[in-house]
Design a protein around this motif. Sequence first.
Motif, PDB file in Angstrom:
ATOM      1  N   THR A 173      -4.580  -3.066  -6.258  1.00  0.00           N
ATOM      2  CA  THR A 173      -3.839  -4.128  -5.575  1.00  0.00           C
ATOM      3  C   THR A 173      -4.797  -5.107  -4.905  1.00  0.00           C
ATOM      4  OG1 THR A 173      -2.043  -4.547  -3.994  1.00  0.00           O
ATOM      5  CG2 THR A 173      -3.650  -2.877  -3.376  1.00  0.00           C
TER       6      THR A 173
ATOM      7  N   ILE B 272       0.871  -1.171   0.000  1.00  0.00           N
ATOM      8  CA  ILE B 272       0.000   0.000   0.000  1.00  0.00           C
ATOM      9  C   ILE B 272       0.910   1.223   0.000  1.00  0.00           C
ATOM     10  CG2 ILE B 272      -1.801   1.276   1.217  1.00  0.00           C
ATOM     11  CD1 ILE B 272      -2.771  -1.347   0.068  1.00  0.00           C
TER      12      ILE B 272
ATOM     13  N   ILE C 236      -8.820  -1.975  -4.112  1.00  0.00           N
ATOM     14  CA  ILE C 236      -8.202  -3.086  -3.387  1.00  0.00           C
ATOM     15  C   ILE C 236      -9.136  -4.287  -3.457  1.00  0.00           C
ATOM     16  CG2 ILE C 236      -7.287  -3.874  -1.167  1.00  0.00           C
ATOM     17  CD1 ILE C 236      -6.710  -0.946  -0.494  1.00  0.00           C
TER      18      ILE C 236
ATOM     19  N   ARG D 299      -7.975   4.160  -6.253  1.00  0.00           N
ATOM     20  CA  ARG D 299      -7.582   3.346  -5.094  1.00  0.00           C
ATOM     21  C   ARG D 299      -8.515   2.148  -5.062  1.00  0.00           C
ATOM     22  NH1 ARG D 299      -2.672   4.747  -2.998  1.00  0.00           N
ATOM     23  NH2 ARG D 299      -2.439   4.108  -0.841  1.00  0.00           N
TER      24      ARG D 299
ATOM     25  N   ASP E 252      -5.777  -7.154  -1.267  1.00  0.00           N
ATOM     26  CA  ASP E 252      -5.685  -6.887   0.171  1.00  0.00           C
ATOM     27  C   ASP E 252      -4.755  -7.936   0.771  1.00  0.00           C
ATOM     28  OD1 ASP E 252      -6.005  -6.179   2.804  1.00  0.00           O
ATOM     29  OD2 ASP E 252      -8.170  -5.873   2.643  1.00  0.00           O
TER      30      ASP E 252
END
Length: 325
Positions: free
Chosen positions: A135, A126, A298, A296, A137
């Motif tokens: 990305t 992160i 995740i 952003r 988690d």
Amino acid sequence: MPERVSQATRERIAVAVTATGYTLNQAARSLRRQRAGTIVMAMPNAGNPYYSTILDAVLAEAGHRGYGVLVSNRVQGDPTIWLRDYFLSSRADGLLLFDITLDVSGMRRFMEERGNLPIVVVCDEIIEPGFNLVTSDNREATGRAVQHLVDLGHQHIGLVAGPTIHDYPNERTLGFRQALARHGLAMREDWIIAGDHSIGSGYQAGSQFVALDERPSAVVCANDEMALGFISSVQQAGLHCPRDVSVVGFDDIDMAQYVSPALTTMRQKRAELATISTSALIDIVEGVRDPAKPVRIILRCDLIARASTAPPKGAAVRPAREFRF
């Protein structure tokens, strides 16, 4: 409008195009659009099986959107100069960065100097909020890997860790440490073995494991390649997986289900990571997304339980449960 053209007319046009050998002039098209119509995908090792699905999905999504893809593969040295050359010569519109070992901050400064050329980072850490990031988690997923082992009855759990890059914390190592603390399990530094995500480092980690005076009954590996190397090493030394040590990997590369024992692992949604990040990058290039509002995204990983994990000898198995973090 296409819907106003009859099927018969479209078929006559197609025949004419084929007969004349006409092809779309991509250079002229790019000039009209004031874009190169190309994105750069930078990754650390195209030979790593983790990237096969990702590369296919990037090419498919980019092609669907009418973009070509230039692939930068880190074989040796720093490809930053190569990447900068493409942007200085206006041969690419944006950067899809899977290679977090690059000087990410330096690349972003360069992109800003060139008029805020888009960059989307796809990595395991992160990183700072100013980047567009897609990305998995990783911290939560590693916690669920530990949870799976605890539910099987394991109380002594080790880690084959991936490298820490730049100043960003290693999310999988952090998730492992936090999960042990939540369960009140002992944290032994000699049970945390450093690796570099290669199958060879996993093999070396297995040798270190075998040499321990006291061994954990289970090991979490930070990726599947290290897990496969680890299992090969300990089994060549006369131990058995999972009877003597349970092993959990991370990624769910294609070969994970075909080795013996089949590997329990945390499945990353690699095709989704690639498709979402490629689409986000092209949206920024085309002005669909506001560059002042960083992406952003995740994604959650899935636990895939296979034959490489089992209860330790003499342990009572706890009912599996969903653990929220």
